[in-house]
Design an enzyme around this catalytic site. Structure first.
Site, mmCIF file in Angstrom:
data_model
loop_
_atom_site.group_PDB
_atom_site.id
_atom_site.type_symbol
_atom_site.label_atom_id
_atom_site.label_comp_id
_atom_site.label_asym_id
_atom_site.label_seq_id
_atom_site.Cartn_x
_atom_site.Cartn_y
_atom_site.Cartn_z
ATOM 1 N N TYR A 31 0.712 -1.372 -0.076
ATOM 2 C CA TYR A 31 -0.115 -0.131 0.065
ATOM 3 C C TYR A 31 0.849 1.148 0.069
ATOM 4 O O TYR A 31 2.018 1.217 0.344
ATOM 5 C CB TYR A 31 -0.710 0.165 1.357
ATOM 6 N N ARG A 40 8.136 4.313 -4.251
ATOM 7 C CA ARG A 40 8.324 3.045 -3.234
ATOM 8 C C ARG A 40 7.519 1.987 -3.522
ATOM 9 O O ARG A 40 7.375 0.883 -3.438
ATOM 10 C CB ARG A 40 7.866 3.935 -1.927
ATOM 11 N N ARG A 57 -7.086 -20.671 -1.237
ATOM 12 C CA ARG A 57 -6.159 -20.409 -0.242
ATOM 13 C C ARG A 57 -5.052 -21.354 0.032
ATOM 14 O O ARG A 57 -5.067 -22.599 0.134
ATOM 15 C CB ARG A 57 -7.150 -20.274 1.322
ATOM 16 N N LYS A 91 6.694 -1.862 1.962
ATOM 17 C CA LYS A 91 5.316 -1.410 2.683
ATOM 18 C C LYS A 91 4.306 -2.283 2.359
ATOM 19 O O LYS A 91 3.414 -1.985 1.651
ATOM 20 C CB LYS A 91 5.294 0.083 2.132
ATOM 21 N N GLU A 122 12.080 2.833 14.184
ATOM 22 C CA GLU A 122 11.165 4.137 13.822
ATOM 23 C C GLU A 122 9.676 3.996 14.267
ATOM 24 O O GLU A 122 9.610 3.399 15.345
ATOM 25 C CB GLU A 122 10.851 3.973 12.265
ATOM 26 N N LEU A 142 11.322 1.395 7.186
ATOM 27 C CA LEU A 142 10.508 1.573 5.749
ATOM 28 C C LEU A 142 11.312 2.961 5.314
ATOM 29 O O LEU A 142 11.362 3.964 6.314
ATOM 30 C CB LEU A 142 9.291 2.042 6.014
#
Length: 287
Positions: free
Chosen positions: A33, A52, A100, A147, A179, A204
């Site tokens: 995302y 990114r 799955r 991310k 972070e 990140l």
């Protein structure tokens, strides 16, 4: 009329958007995302966010859902359809859908959704007065530079910090701050050096972080990219955090320690001003 979102090729009312229960983002967190801020009708640091996004997708071998130029058109169209002048645009790309199984089949078509969130970002009470952050052991997986949508560690840490009376939380690993749960951590030393941890797989690579480092260079501020301990953070002259949705956020308390005099410091105020000035001078994006 409610919010218009984008879902797999179409703009539609949010209540009509659907993703399969077999989506791997839902089943495994197998998704990437990005969040880009919008200020005065301008997308802020959007080139860094899309860079990114591409890098994170490539790291997981998920193809781009559409060419980058089309992504920018979708962002602009969402802003226009929703009348968004301040807030954020969220993008999420999952590997796609299949029954799955940990071992996914080749050739899945990614699912791509995007939506806006209208909210005030600039000159909020938190930015004027600063926030208090707690400290917590870092519970996350090893590839924090990607991310992904796997955010349960951050969710739990933020809830625990809020329950203890803090606004946010910074993570700690091997005796050093990594972070924030959704931000990059900075301190300013008593002799005026801006300090933040260098990029690695442990953190990140923040887009707002990158923009702030550039501003430090442009304005002659002394910068050190190195780790720092919770004790050094507690003894700092100033501290702040950066993220797409909070820009440069003053931190006035870390765990039990007031930072400086407990109010946002002068260098943090300068960086806030530099960042907003640069953001408002960015070219607006048109559909």
């Amino acid at each position: 009329m409610g919010r218009i979102v984008y879902c797999n090729g179409d703009f539609m009312p949010e209540e009509d958007a659907r993703i399969s229960i077999f989506d791997r983002g839902f089943l495994f967190g197998d998704a990437i995302y990005e969040v880009t801020a919008v200020l005065a009708g301008r997308l802020i640091d959007n080139d860094l966010h899309l860079d990114r996004l591409e890098r994170s997708l490539a790291a997981l071998s998920i193809p781009m859902p559409t060419p980058r130029s089309r992504l920018e058109q979708i962002q602009a169209e969402l802003m226009a359809r929703n009348g968004l002048s301040e807030g954020t645009i969220y993008l999420q790309v999952s590997r796609g859908e299949a029954d799955r199984d940990f071992l996914y089949p080749e050739g899945l078509a990614p699912n791509f959704v995007a939506f806006t969130q209208a909210r005030k970002l600039a000159d909020t009470p938190a930015q004027r007065n600063g926030i208090a952050v707690d400290l917590a052991e870092d519970p996350r997986w090893a590839r924090r530079d990607i991310k992904t949508a796997m955010l349960l560690g951050q969710v739990l840490a933020k809830r625990q910090a809020r329950a203890a009376g803090y606004d946010d939380v910074w993570m700690v690993e091997d005796g050093l701050v990594t972070e924030g749960a959704s931000s990059t951590a900075f301190i300013i030393t008593t002799d005026g050096r801006v300090v933040t941890r260098p990029n690695s797989r442990s953190t990140l690579p923040g887009c707002t972080r990158k923009a702030v480092l550039r501003l430090c260079g442009d304005h002659g501020l002394r910068l050190e990219e190195r780790g720092f301990s919770p004790d050094e953070a507690g003894a700092a002259a100033e501290a702040f955090a950066t993220s797409a949705s909070s820009f440069v956020m003053p931190v006035v308390k870390i765990a039990g320690s007031a930072i400086g005099d407990g109010r946002p410091g002068p260098m943090t105020r300068r960086l806030q001003s530099y960042y907003i000035e640069a953001a408002l001078n960015a070219e607006p994006l048109h559909p």
